[in-house]
Write a protein that holds these residues in place. Sequence first.
Motif, PDB file in Angstrom:
ATOM      1  N   LEU A  14       0.829  -1.198   0.000  1.00  0.00           N
ATOM      2  CA  LEU A  14       0.000   0.000   0.000  1.00  0.00           C
ATOM      3  C   LEU A  14       0.870   1.257   0.000  1.00  0.00           C
ATOM      4  O   LEU A  14       0.595   2.218  -0.717  1.00  0.00           O
ATOM      5  CB  LEU A  14      -0.930  -0.009   1.224  1.00  0.00           C
ATOM      6  N   VAL A  15       1.936   1.228   0.788  1.00  0.00           N
ATOM      7  CA  VAL A  15       2.847   2.378   0.810  1.00  0.00           C
ATOM      8  C   VAL A  15       3.447   2.598  -0.565  1.00  0.00           C
ATOM      9  O   VAL A  15       3.495   3.728  -1.068  1.00  0.00           O
ATOM     10  CB  VAL A  15       3.962   2.158   1.860  1.00  0.00           C
ATOM     11  N   ASP A  16       3.894   1.507  -1.186  1.00  0.00           N
ATOM     12  CA  ASP A  16       4.511   1.642  -2.512  1.00  0.00           C
ATOM     13  C   ASP A  16       3.490   2.104  -3.544  1.00  0.00           C
ATOM     14  O   ASP A  16       3.820   2.895  -4.433  1.00  0.00           O
ATOM     15  CB  ASP A  16       5.131   0.313  -2.940  1.00  0.00           C
TER      16      ASP A  16
ATOM     17  N   VAL B  96      11.079  -1.359  -5.793  1.00  0.00           N
ATOM     18  CA  VAL B  96      12.255  -1.932  -5.136  1.00  0.00           C
ATOM     19  C   VAL B  96      12.810  -0.876  -4.175  1.00  0.00           C
ATOM     20  O   VAL B  96      13.109   0.247  -4.586  1.00  0.00           O
ATOM     21  CB  VAL B  96      13.337  -2.329  -6.162  1.00  0.00           C
ATOM     22  N   THR B  97      12.930  -1.249  -2.913  1.00  0.00           N
ATOM     23  CA  THR B  97      13.383  -0.297  -1.896  1.00  0.00           C
ATOM     24  C   THR B  97      14.508  -0.904  -1.078  1.00  0.00           C
ATOM     25  O   THR B  97      14.398  -2.047  -0.608  1.00  0.00           O
ATOM     26  CB  THR B  97      12.225   0.080  -0.942  1.00  0.00           C
ATOM     27  N   GLY B 167       9.779 -14.443 -12.202  1.00  0.00           N
ATOM     28  CA  GLY B 167      11.204 -14.743 -12.218  1.00  0.00           C
ATOM     29  C   GLY B 167      12.026 -13.586 -11.677  1.00  0.00           C
ATOM     30  O   GLY B 167      13.004 -13.788 -10.949  1.00  0.00           O
ATOM     31  N   LEU B 168      11.611 -12.376 -12.008  1.00  0.00           N
ATOM     32  CA  LEU B 168      12.369 -11.219 -11.532  1.00  0.00           C
ATOM     33  C   LEU B 168      12.197 -11.034 -10.026  1.00  0.00           C
ATOM     34  O   LEU B 168      13.153 -10.698  -9.320  1.00  0.00           O
ATOM     35  CB  LEU B 168      11.937  -9.951 -12.275  1.00  0.00           C
ATOM     36  N   LEU B 169      10.973 -11.249  -9.524  1.00  0.00           N
ATOM     37  CA  LEU B 169      10.774 -11.133  -8.075  1.00  0.00           C
ATOM     38  C   LEU B 169      11.694 -12.103  -7.337  1.00  0.00           C
ATOM     39  O   LEU B 169      12.282 -11.767  -6.309  1.00  0.00           O
ATOM     40  CB  LEU B 169       9.308 -11.420  -7.726  1.00  0.00           C
ATOM     41  N   ASP B 170      11.831 -13.301  -7.880  1.00  0.00           N
ATOM     42  CA  ASP B 170      12.727 -14.285  -7.271  1.00  0.00           C
ATOM     43  C   ASP B 170      14.167 -13.796  -7.304  1.00  0.00           C
ATOM     44  O   ASP B 170      14.890 -13.876  -6.309  1.00  0.00           O
ATOM     45  CB  ASP B 170      12.583 -15.617  -8.016  1.00  0.00           C
ATOM     46  N   SER B 185       7.817  -5.001  -4.081  1.00  0.00           N
ATOM     47  CA  SER B 185       6.364  -5.188  -4.122  1.00  0.00           C
ATOM     48  C   SER B 185       5.883  -4.920  -5.536  1.00  0.00           C
ATOM     49  O   SER B 185       6.582  -4.357  -6.355  1.00  0.00           O
ATOM     50  CB  SER B 185       5.648  -4.280  -3.117  1.00  0.00           C
ATOM     51  N   GLY B 186       4.663  -5.318  -5.785  1.00  0.00           N
ATOM     52  CA  GLY B 186       4.099  -5.208  -7.116  1.00  0.00           C
ATOM     53  C   GLY B 186       3.642  -6.569  -7.584  1.00  0.00           C
ATOM     54  O   GLY B 186       3.603  -7.504  -6.798  1.00  0.00           O
TER      55      GLY B 186
END
Lengths: 65, 198
Positions: A14-16, B96-97, B167-170, B185-186
């Motif tokens: 949610l923040v993102d 990406v953080t 695949g990219l999340l992994d 996230s996403g």
Amino acid sequence: VSTTAVPALGDGTLVDLLDRLLAGGIVVAGDVTLTVADIDLVRVRLLAVLSSVPALAPPEMSLEP
Amino acid sequence: VNVVAVVDAPAPGLQTVAVGALAAVVDDGLDNGDQDPVLRHGAIVDRVFALCPAVLPTRAGTRLDDEAAVRTWLEAERDTLGRALDRVRGSAELAVTWQGPDDEPTSPTDGAAYLRALADRWSGSRAARDELEATHDLPGVRGVRVLAQMPTVVKGSVLVERDAVEGLLDRLGRLDPCDGSWRTSGPFPPYSFVAGDQ
């Protein structure tokens, strides 16, 4: 932003999401009427972009190192 | 008329104003007070994102006088919008953080120590930024943008083909931590890639 109707997302998601929704700024529309002694003197139709300075600043003004 | 997004292959069921192949997704309900307008904007963009291969979300609250004004705007921006749609077609955005250590540097005892402490504070985030930008070479990645960089935080977005998201999340889960930690996230609609190269 009010707290109503918050989607069921994880906190980080949610923040993102909000980060991205608000990153480029938001447009606020409205009317302002300046009144003195119950007499409408000036009416202003507003269409304003609210944003952080970096979001609208040209690249040469970047604050990154 | 509230303009929520621009697409070039509108799906049935979306309320649109079209000029040629371009179509603006509009919404008359943003001011109904039942739902926060920004979150409603996001929810509609999500729906459009699920239905259309190329989506350009607009700034929340974008409003034009009437449908004729929407058509005029689409005509005037046809080339720019077309290029932007091609840029994001078939892609999604991952957030990406990097979060670095929060410990404050010890008080410097002299000028040189102060400058060293200052440089050290940025070293982790510089390494994290390099790590993030290097994801551009991973399979399916079509773009990377660093949105913010501070001594203890780096925020960025990766534009990735939709069928390469998993695949990219992994792979992102195995980034070098750079003395901190990564969070992803996403997928989101490509909010950070609407504008051209910055």
